[in-house]
Design a protein around this motif. Sequence first.
Motif, mmCIF file in Angstrom:
data_model
loop_
_atom_site.group_PDB
_atom_site.id
_atom_site.type_symbol
_atom_site.label_atom_id
_atom_site.label_comp_id
_atom_site.label_asym_id
_atom_site.label_seq_id
_atom_site.Cartn_x
_atom_site.Cartn_y
_atom_site.Cartn_z
ATOM 1 N N GLN A 28 15.177 -60.941 109.125
ATOM 2 C CA GLN A 28 14.231 -60.849 108.004
ATOM 3 C C GLN A 28 14.113 -62.175 107.277
ATOM 4 O O GLN A 28 13.380 -62.294 106.311
ATOM 5 C CB GLN A 28 14.646 -59.797 106.980
ATOM 6 N N GLY A 29 14.867 -63.200 107.708
ATOM 7 C CA GLY A 29 14.787 -64.488 107.028
ATOM 8 C C GLY A 29 15.765 -64.561 105.885
ATOM 9 O O GLY A 29 16.409 -63.572 105.524
ATOM 10 N N MET A 67 16.994 -65.371 114.301
ATOM 11 C CA MET A 67 16.492 -64.128 114.886
ATOM 12 C C MET A 67 17.642 -63.176 115.214
ATOM 13 O O MET A 67 17.510 -61.967 115.109
ATOM 14 C CB MET A 67 15.709 -64.439 116.161
ATOM 15 N N ILE A 68 18.798 -63.761 115.600
ATOM 16 C CA ILE A 68 19.905 -62.898 115.963
ATOM 17 C C ILE A 68 20.645 -62.424 114.730
ATOM 18 O O ILE A 68 20.992 -61.249 114.595
ATOM 19 C CB ILE A 68 20.863 -63.660 116.910
ATOM 20 N N TRP A 69 20.817 -63.341 113.798
ATOM 21 C CA TRP A 69 21.711 -63.039 112.694
ATOM 22 C C TRP A 69 20.976 -62.428 111.504
ATOM 23 O O TRP A 69 21.461 -61.535 110.826
ATOM 24 C CB TRP A 69 22.420 -64.341 112.280
ATOM 25 N N ALA A 72 8.668 -72.282 113.114
ATOM 26 C CA ALA A 72 10.054 -72.344 112.657
ATOM 27 C C ALA A 72 10.119 -72.155 111.145
ATOM 28 O O ALA A 72 10.981 -71.437 110.634
ATOM 29 C CB ALA A 72 10.677 -73.678 113.051
ATOM 30 N N ILE A 73 9.187 -72.771 110.436
ATOM 31 C CA ILE A 73 9.157 -72.619 108.978
ATOM 32 C C ILE A 73 8.999 -71.154 108.607
ATOM 33 O O ILE A 73 9.723 -70.615 107.776
ATOM 34 C CB ILE A 73 8.001 -73.449 108.377
ATOM 35 N N VAL A 74 8.026 -70.512 109.261
ATOM 36 C CA VAL A 74 7.749 -69.115 108.917
ATOM 37 C C VAL A 74 8.945 -68.225 109.258
ATOM 38 O O VAL A 74 9.311 -67.331 108.495
ATOM 39 C CB VAL A 74 6.475 -68.635 109.638
ATOM 40 N N VAL A 75 9.564 -68.513 110.401
ATOM 41 C CA VAL A 75 10.702 -67.685 110.823
ATOM 42 C C VAL A 75 11.879 -67.885 109.880
ATOM 43 O O VAL A 75 12.510 -66.931 109.430
ATOM 44 C CB VAL A 75 11.101 -68.033 112.266
ATOM 45 N N LEU A 76 12.171 -69.146 109.569
ATOM 46 C CA LEU A 76 13.322 -69.411 108.715
ATOM 47 C C LEU A 76 13.090 -68.888 107.309
ATOM 48 O O LEU A 76 14.008 -68.428 106.642
ATOM 49 C CB LEU A 76 13.617 -70.907 108.661
ATOM 50 N N GLY A 77 11.855 -68.968 106.849
ATOM 51 C CA GLY A 77 11.564 -68.499 105.497
ATOM 52 C C GLY A 77 11.606 -66.988 105.403
ATOM 53 O O GLY A 77 11.677 -66.435 104.314
ATOM 54 N N GLY A 78 11.572 -66.336 106.521
ATOM 55 C CA GLY A 78 11.573 -64.876 106.491
ATOM 56 C C GLY A 78 10.168 -64.392 106.742
ATOM 57 O O GLY A 78 9.271 -64.604 105.937
ATOM 58 N N LEU A 79 9.967 -63.736 107.897
ATOM 59 C CA LEU A 79 8.632 -63.294 108.255
ATOM 60 C C LEU A 79 8.062 -62.423 107.151
ATOM 61 O O LEU A 79 8.630 -61.404 106.807
ATOM 62 C CB LEU A 79 8.698 -62.514 109.564
#
Lengths: 412, 311, 302
Positions: free
Chosen positions: A397-398, A392-394, A346-353
Amino acid sequence: MGHPLLTQPLLTAILVLLLTAPVSGLVLDGYDFNLRWQPPLWLTLIAFCIHWMILLFKRWRLGEKTGKPSPWSRVSSWGSRPSVHRLAFFVLPVVGLVLPFFLGKYGLTVAILALIYVLLALGLNIVVGLAGLLDLGFVAFYAVGAYGYALGHHYLGLGFWLSLPLGALLAACCGIVLGFPVLRMHGDYLAIVTLGFGEIIRLVLNNWMDFTGGPNGLRVDFPTFFGLEFSRHAKEGGIPIHEFLGIDYSSNTRNIFIYLVLFLVVLLILALVSRLKTMPLGRAWEALREDEIACRSLGINHVTVKLSAFALGAMIGGIGGVFFAASQGFVNPTSFTFFESALILAIVVLGGLGSIPGVMIAAVVLTVLPEMLRDFSDYRILVFGLAMVVMMIWRPQGLVRARRPVFQGRKA
Amino acid sequence: MVATMAAEIFAQQTVNGLILGATYGLIAIGYTMVYGIIGMINFAHGEIYMVSAYLAAIFLAVLHFFGLTSVPLLLVAVLLATVLVTALYGWFVEKIAYRPLRHSTRLAPLITAIGVSLILQNYVRIAQGARSQGMPSLLQGSFILPVGDQGGVVQITYVQLLIIIVAFLSMAVLTFIMQGTSMGRACRATEQDRIMAALLGIDTNRIIAIVFVIGAAMAAIAGVLVSLNYGSFDFHIGFITGIKAFTAAVLGGIGSLPGAMLGGLILGLAESFFAGFVNSDYKDVFAFSLLVLVLIFRPSGLLGQPQITKV
Amino acid sequence: MAASRIGAGTASGVPGEESLNTLLDVQDVTLRFGGVVALNRVSLQVAWGNITAIIGPNGAGKTTLFNCITGFYKPQNGHIILTPPNRPATHLHHLLGQSFAWSDLVHPGQVWGKLRAKMFGGPHSVCRAGIARTFQNIRLFKEMTVLENLLVAQYRQLNRYFFGGLLGTRHFRDEENMAINRAMEWLRFFSLEADADRLAGQLPYGHQRRVEMARSLCTDPMVLCLDEPAAGLNPMETQALSHLIRRLKNDFNLTILLIEHDIGLVMELSDHIVVLDHGEVIAQGCPADIQRNPRVVEAYLG
């Protein structure tokens, strides 16, 4: 027919009511149940409002001129301005080094935890963000590091300083052994194999009573500073550091020490990762994420390149594990559940892959915020899940989009 | 004497394994169909199964509260209601979490799937409490069959028999739907080539939604049956069972319906023999190791077609 | 316009006598998918420094043949041999990993090679042997800049200096600058230098096609396989492309293998044409012969 702006949300609301009425409206109580009116009605109302707002937003966006930058693109461009980076480059290390001296005992614990998560997120960011390999068992490498230290200490009497490189190496080896067969096949399988591997590690740690202590866990020695100990009274022959320095004993000294070492390691890893991003290997990782077949047609061995990302990520996870064990003074299997993997993801996804600053900010926010909002701890994971879906939807890119390097000084 | 013991354990574990395998097979259908059609692992599927177990207990309590006491009627009503609402869950999850990502990167739907499973798990935990819940045993009694000639016995409860029957019936119905109806043909066409199917006038979005619904319905049948059999469940069950059902799907060959059932049975038997004869603490480790080994050595499974990378 | 050969030259010698030599020899290649025979005993020779076109109706197996040559598919039968001038021949299909046989016991030395190919072999080994390709549906790294796309292709040349790269040594930076210059030269060749720092996915279609060609050229190949390079281009762009391909042959001594539906372009460019239909070679020869061949006419019209 009614107004489309209302009928669609109304349908959603009815659906949500149907879905939530049994699960949150009728609460099981033994073989009987209790009726609760409010939760499903609230959820229905929320669903209605959200859908309505989405429709409004879409309509507003349609009316808006396309050339105008949205407020979000401004945020990302602010984050990627070089001057901001340069400022952060000098200010952050200083703040980070001074910070522990102003934090209390509790604050220090949280800060250490946040740094460990920064480390883990940097590791997973290589695997998921850069190389595009979904690793759902990242916690396994974290566990390998932590238990590597604990078991090494328990059976071989290894200290922290020896365990740090050994734990990292061990985790990297595990990554290679697991990754080599799996990375050759279809990408999605990797996710489930790593998930299974994470569970295997946890179950073995939990069930192998004789070796790992099972659910009771293992005690770990705290680190020393060139043989100086951080306890009030040293073991035979040792000198506690407060006597050596001639200061009063404080239980914080140890945590400050761990914090500082951890901070330096984080800086080092940070330098390594940001360097790798502009190196051929880092470029190959990103290229593999974009298109594996094209990479292979360009002479890049996808297995070894993926393996290097996997092993490096595992190594960083292992280092995080050693620090975790050192700061807790104790390890047991409950710290290494699938939820930890999901949290790091979740951290990685929210921070932007792929974006290093984004991932670091997300790591700090997602560890510090829950500590501050203890009352809502029940909802923590729920919110993480929601955030992952919405992100992921909106904004896949984070929040902070990864920058592309521009090569200076070429003969154009 | 020892031989009788071993034979007894063997027979009992065979029965247990078949029951376990039938439920894995039912859940595996959801994985295998979704994977077949959009090439994506639906990580939230295990949680759908978990939700269905809760729904079954809730509907049972409600129907009981309204004075329905006839056991066959209760069973049918609970099964129908659970399947309906769970299918709705499947549809809703597809609509909000997967459909918007149809043209996104490969990683995005996997991540939302993880997000959805976290949401479902914690939604149920918050709504229903973290403690494990129970379900009354509606069908009591069992057949006792003799094993060997030294007086060993094996016990098959009515519920276990019901599980086997319902599992195979649902498989048969599903096979009929997929092979014999126009909707099934549309599903298979979409599975073969989504773009071409869309060009031929098949509403592929609808087909994908239907596949999610079918998968959820199958998981719901498994949820009802398993809760009836074991009598207790909690919000964690979806995770482990989900991975095992996925293992079953891979074992049988992902994308193949008979494969899912076959894989489920093999995994169930293997797991229950391992638990009976080797070590029950490590039965989950065994199942996961099996998954890793199958993926490494025979990723196309027993009945699956080897995948050809399209270049 | 006399651009020098970019990078270390692999093709020494001049066209003339040597151009008659076979560089790529495809012998009796058969590929089946399940029961479907996609390629049936396909044999063809690609002469050094020539442009060879593969034509045929849709579904004739052209791209499948390309995938065999570039190592993405492994044919069940047949040999594909690359024989660079003055160097030992490479059996491309061996690079993909062969199955072990009892005879390996007699020659234990082969086992290691086979094991290595099985573990680390694949299309990338074929590329390293000197065959580069483009794809029918463009496969660029869309989220990376054009220049980065071209640098990825030079991974093999650059990644030798891992620790040098970590420390940012001068040697590493020199290598990196050389790679950038090489990439820029190819971009200039395709008139793409203005796009160097743009994201590849944001370029117009025609530019993307050229970026992909530039990228595959950065691997410094002997043979360039182009899969429908003119698809989706307008007549003017096609004309420019034809000019570029000719220059690749003349100025850089590249051997080019071409799949193309634009018969005009094929007739204009190629030295040798191979016609595939239903996975079989039904004719080959120079453009004039092919135009007169009745079987070719039948395959295209009937």
